[in-house]
Write a protein that holds these residues in place. Structure first.
Motif, PDB file in Angstrom:
ATOM      1  N   ASP A 188       0.940  -1.287   0.111  1.00 40.33           N
ATOM      2  CA  ASP A 188       0.040   0.120  -0.148  1.00 40.33           C
ATOM      3  C   ASP A 188       1.124   1.230  -0.109  1.00 40.33           C
ATOM      4  N   ARG A 189       0.297   2.430  -0.131  1.00 40.74           N
ATOM      5  CA  ARG A 189       1.019   3.784  -0.085  1.00 40.74           C
ATOM      6  C   ARG A 189       1.696   3.872   1.064  1.00 40.74           C
ATOM      7  N   GLY A 190       1.536   3.426   2.363  1.00 42.99           N
ATOM      8  CA  GLY A 190       2.280   3.623   3.638  1.00 42.99           C
ATOM      9  C   GLY A 190       3.572   2.874   3.493  1.00 42.99           C
ATOM     10  N   ASP A 191       3.299   1.473   2.813  1.00 43.49           N
ATOM     11  CA  ASP A 191       4.857   0.598   2.885  1.00 43.49           C
ATOM     12  C   ASP A 191       5.474   1.251   1.852  1.00 43.49           C
ATOM     13  N   ALA A 192       4.930   1.789   0.692  1.00 46.64           N
ATOM     14  CA  ALA A 192       5.729   2.175  -0.326  1.00 46.64           C
ATOM     15  C   ALA A 192       6.446   3.599  -0.157  1.00 46.64           C
ATOM     16  N   THR A 193       5.789   4.403   0.705  1.00 46.81           N
ATOM     17  CA  THR A 193       6.596   5.653   1.416  1.00 46.81           C
ATOM     18  C   THR A 193       7.766   5.343   2.141  1.00 46.81           C
ATOM     19  N   ASP A 194       7.662   3.993   3.067  1.00 52.86           N
ATOM     20  CA  ASP A 194       8.487   3.510   3.894  1.00 52.86           C
ATOM     21  C   ASP A 194       9.845   3.005   3.234  1.00 52.86           C
ATOM     22  N   LEU A 195       9.618   2.365   2.056  1.00 55.60           N
ATOM     23  CA  LEU A 195      10.571   2.001   1.310  1.00 55.60           C
ATOM     24  C   LEU A 195      11.328   3.048   0.699  1.00 55.60           C
ATOM     25  N   MET A 196      10.582   3.930   0.246  1.00 54.50           N
ATOM     26  CA  MET A 196      11.221   5.320  -0.573  1.00 54.50           C
ATOM     27  C   MET A 196      12.057   5.935   0.658  1.00 54.50           C
ATOM     28  N   ASP A 197      11.504   6.125   1.570  1.00 55.14           N
ATOM     29  CA  ASP A 197      12.252   7.022   3.010  1.00 55.14           C
ATOM     30  C   ASP A 197      13.613   5.986   3.297  1.00 55.14           C
ATOM     31  N   SER A 198      13.551   4.691   3.247  1.00 53.23           N
ATOM     32  CA  SER A 198      14.681   4.021   3.765  1.00 53.23           C
ATOM     33  C   SER A 198      15.787   4.045   2.729  1.00 53.23           C
ATOM     34  N   LEU A 199      15.509   3.958   1.609  1.00 59.26           N
ATOM     35  CA  LEU A 199      16.375   4.226   0.179  1.00 59.26           C
ATOM     36  C   LEU A 199      16.993   5.404   0.346  1.00 59.26           C
ATOM     37  N   ARG A 200      15.979   6.557   0.603  1.00 62.71           N
ATOM     38  CA  ARG A 200      16.331   8.107   0.636  1.00 62.71           C
ATOM     39  C   ARG A 200      17.589   8.072   1.754  1.00 62.71           C
ATOM     40  N   GLU A 201      17.460   7.491   2.671  1.00 61.50           N
ATOM     41  CA  GLU A 201      18.434   7.612   3.731  1.00 61.50           C
ATOM     42  C   GLU A 201      19.810   6.755   3.383  1.00 61.50           C
TER      43      GLU A 201
END
Length: 696
Positions: free
Chosen positions: A136-149
């Motif tokens: 879902d959008r929440g998990d996709a956002t979390d994945l994007m955030d971890s890669l951003r870090e």
């Protein structure tokens, strides 16, 4: 034997849409492409359901009808109505042709759910793991955030887009079919300097999803679209369906339109229904050009049938809506006519300020309630959620119960995400997001240990059996063994789907009670989740459909239930689409709200704002009140401050539109101080005119 009984209650335009095409002597219906332009309240859903029934009655196999909607609820409702129409037309008490609709109309659902089914079937042809997970959008956002870090983008000295914005940029770019540079220039110009970094982030995001067999919402369309780009695959998939019907076509994006065109390149059997005047979702990459240009995509052009007979609103309400849309430069023109006839004239209510607006709305709501219009049959609509802030304070002060639409979803509740994470991990052992959340439910299991367990699992080929040999330093042996036993039980191919949610609930219960205060108020959500699971044939279908079309929030998010049997509805206009009420109030009908201040730079965005106002107007059945505040107080000033600006009348409220409205002026009680000067004392008067004369 065919029948025409199902056509009896349709008007002429509806009948033309329903019977479009040639009935074949053997059986079936041959039809070219058709666009049904269905104005607000003109019976769009009923027409589409009758079209399905007509096809089935004339010999079309329901299993060869593809119906695409934007919600699962809409698909279910269409299937139910088509079954009922067929049953009545054929006078069948039980079974027969009508029953086959319920059983065989299996290809009815949202674009994303149908895409999910097709991709699992054709997975080997697109080099995709058929056991992929949909996030879902929440998990996709979390994945994007971890890669951003990981890429060091979060530590940039200058402002780099946050995780939510990054996902929005990515989604907009893939759905509009434009370049990243075009997306940034058109929608996020402040982030244009980060084009190269964003491109690298998005590539890492795609690679991580592919490595973990994860698909986000956009991927379901992207993979389907990519599959349709191979001519032999496209022909094979298109051959499954004799007829393709699409609801709410004005809300499709370019990807969806191209998928449809690849399914039926010549338009054979393709029928789409929508209203370009209700195209209000460009922020989700919906393209109004899809419906405006649909007829010309085919040669000869598609048949266009316009539904303009309105069953919802009185004619005075429609007069306002018709006049607002009359000045739109590009549209499928129509003039809505009411079946219900005359009614009270809509009002344009000019008020001093936002406090007066709230006071007037409360007065009128209570007055209508006393006149027999329940609070539930009244709605207050607004451009953005913050526009109702002052009204909410006034409603609370007067003890008028209300509910506000446009909040969090059921699946965003933390305890629901916990339980689903365990099921998602069992369904796809390669899913690091689900694993990371599920592991940290254990006492003493932090992010470092969770990452170590995931690495251990990956090194062992993602076999849950390997977790028995992993010893997390901070987690009790009993808790660890229970989790591993649960996962092994869930992936046992001999274990049926029925009962799996209950099994996870039992395992989760002690962690649930430890992690959440007042956990007993949330138990109902988990029970609801278990009840929902019984409606799905498999774990994969349950997890995917729930992710793509989540139910609304329950106990955790909606406050104490049943406080009042009646309540006023507050809603953003986007959330109100498809709804209707007896009385509708529209707040802040001024420039800056209609159109929104951020839309004024582009003509196409201004026209979408016009359509947004049109959607608000056409929600009213009997009474329509447009609120026009004159004065807006500036924020960030002292409580005694009176700094303000004056709002300009909405540019959509032209002279012609105003002639359809009854002008009303209301002065709030904040100006009532002048009256108190008259009470109990000699009147206070000042001859200001004399002073002005004496100046010269």
């Amino acid at each position: 034997m065919t029948t025409t009984a199902h056509l009896d209650r349709l008007n002429a335009a509806q009948r033309k849409a329903v019977t479009h095409g040639e009935t074949l002597a053997e059986k079936g219906v041959r039809a070219g492409p058709m666009l049904i332009v269905a104005g607000a309240g003109t019976g769009k859903t009923d027409t589409l359901a009758h079209r399905v029934a007509h096809l089935v009655i004339n010999g079309v196999d329901p299993a060869r009808i593809l119906m695409l909607t934007f919600t699962r609820r809409a698909a279910n409702e269409m299937r139910r109505r088509a079954h009922e129409i067929t049953r009545k037309a054929l006078d069948e008490p039980l079974g027969g042709v009508s029953q086959s609709i319920a059983q065989r109309l299996s290809w009815a659902g949202t674009f994303h759910s149908i895409g999910n089914r097709l991709l699992r079937h054709y997975a080997p042809h697109v080099q995709l793991d058929p056991h992929f997970s949909v996030i879902d959008r929440g998990d996709a956002t979390d994945l994007m955030d971890s890669l951003r870090e990981e890429l060091g983008l979060a530590s940039k000295e200058q402002r780099f887009p946050r995780k939510d914005t990054c996902l929005q940029i990515y989604s907009n770019r893939v759905n509009t079919r434009g370049s990243l540079k075009e997306t940034l220039e058109n929608y996020y110009p402040w982030a244009l300097q980060w084009e190269a970094e964003l491109s690298g982030l998005f590539r890492a995001y795609v690679e991580q999803k592919q490595h973990s067999a994860l698909l986000d919402y956009d991927d379901l369309l992207l993979y389907w679209h990519g599959m349709m780009g191979e001519p032999r695959l496209a022909q094979h998939i298109g051959a499954h369906f004799d007829h393709v019907l699409v609801d709410e076509y004005q809300d499709t994006n370019r990807l969806q339109a191209e998928i449809l065109h690849a399914l039926k390149p010549d338009g054979a059997g393709l029928a789409v229904v929508g209203d370009d005047a209700q195209a209000i979702y460009s922020f989700r990459a919906a393209a109004v050009d899809n419906i405006l240009g649909f007829p010309e995509r085919f040669s000869p052009p598609a048949e266009v049938v316009t539904l303009a007979q309105n069953y919802r609103s009185t004619q005075p309400v429609l007069d306002v809506a018709n006049m607002v849309m009359a000045e739109a430069p590009r549209q499928h023109r129509k003039y809505l006519l009411s079946v219900r006839g005359d009614g009270p004239r809509p009002r344009a209510v000019t008020v001093d300020e936002l406090l007066s607006q709230a006071e007037y709305v409360c007065n009128e709501v209570l007055k209508r309630r006393e006149a027999g219009v329940p609070l539930k049959r009244q709605a207050v609509l607004f451009r953005t959620a913050s526009h109702s802030d002052m009204l909410e304070v006034e409603l609370t002060k007067r003890k008028i119960p209300f509910v506000k639409y446009g909040g969090l979803k059921f699946l965003e509740a933390a305890h629901v995400k916990d339980l689903l994470a365990v099921l998602r991990w069992a369904d796809n052992p390669r899913n690091p997001l689900a694993a990371f959340r599920a592991l940290q439910l254990l006492p003493g299991m932090g992010p470092v240990n969770a990452r170590a367990a995931i690495d251990h699992l990956e090194a062992a080929g993602h076999s849950f059996e390997s977790l028995r040999s992993f010893k997390p330093p901070q987690t009790g042996e009993v808790d660890w063994k229970r989790l591993v036993d649960l996962l092994l039980a869930l992936v046992d191919p001999e274990r049926p789907w029925a009962g799996q949610v209950n099994q996870v609930r039992e395992w989760y219960r002690p962690h649930f009670e430890r992690l959440y205060e007042q956990f007993h108020t949330r138990l109902g959500d988990l029970e609801q989740l278990e009840l929902l699971s019984g409606q799905y044939p498999s774990r994969e279908r349950f997890l995917t459909e729930l992710t793509l079309d989540p139910p609304n929030a329950t106990s955790d998010l909606s406050g104490r239930p049943n406080l009042d049997e009646d309540f006023l509805v507050l809603s953003t206009i986007h959330s109100a689409k498809g709804m209707e009420w007896d009385t509708v109030f529209v707040l802040n009908v001024v420039d800056g709200s209609f159109p929104n201040e951020f839309a004024t730079g582009k003509p196409e965005l201004i026209e979408e704002e016009r359509r947004l106002l049109y959607v608000a107007l056409t929600r009213a059945q009997n009474d329509l009140l447009l609120m026009v505040p004159l004065k807006f107080h500036l924020t960030h000033q002292s409580r005694q401050g009176d700094a303000h600006v004056y709002g300009g009348r909405s540019r959509f409220m032209t002279e012609k539109v105003q002639k359809t409205l009854e002008p009303v002026t209301f002065h709030g009680s904040s100006l009532a101080g002048a009256d108190t000067l008259q009470k109990g004392a000699a009147p206070v008067t000042v001859d200001v005119g004399a002073r002005l004369r004496d100046m010269w």
